[in-house]
Design a protein around this motif. Sequence first.
Motif: not given
Length: 233
Positions: A89-104, A5-6
């Motif tokens: 290959v089944g590894r979950d990944v967390a993508v860090l995003c400063e602030g809110d991911p959906m606002l710029y 999962s992403l």
Amino acid sequence: MTKGSLYGVGIGPGDPELLTIKAHRIITTVPVIAYPTMENGKVLARAIVADFIRPEQIEVPMPLPFSVERSSQPYYDIAAAKIAEHLQVGRDVAVLCEGDPMLYGSFMYIFRRLADRFHTEVIPGISSTLASAAMLGAPLTFRNDVLSIMPATLDADTLHDRLAVADAAIIIKLGRHFAKIKSILQDLNLWERALYIERATLPNQVIKPISEVDPDNVTYWAIVMIPSQTNPQ
């Protein structure tokens, strides 16, 4: 094989204590952590949550250009491909995003590339725009006010027209565009209302009267806020 999962994780404006409980849970449990890195080598997103990252977690730096002169598309393509290798290959990944991911947020571009192929969840974060209002102690909007958020990178005519009709406004991505913003605010008689802040909630946060700002030394992470003039009483 089950795909991973992403997660697009909003980590807020800088103060680690402003992380949501859910963001903390995801960051501390996924096997893979991805985060943007700047052209100068700085890694602000990782630094915010550094105390929560475990040695056994896989880290995926994502070099991204922050200058408007350079296209970011190939960089996001490369980053998405690296993340997809782990998800496949089944590894979950967390993508860090400063602030809110959906606002710029930088995560939006990863989302557009991968969300149709992998289960994706977005964890909201506190935007630097709203954190700035809290740090400045200035209410942004009352009642039926309309808030406008606009990047300083817009051309002068567009900024002038939008600010002219704004009840309240937040201007982001200042950097070398401060002189342009100053000229527009003075022309619209908004200069006296304007508030200035850099790096909201971080240890090196700066709040100063806008009249004392040196246009040649304004960071990209600075914000100008035009609070509402509506009388709430």
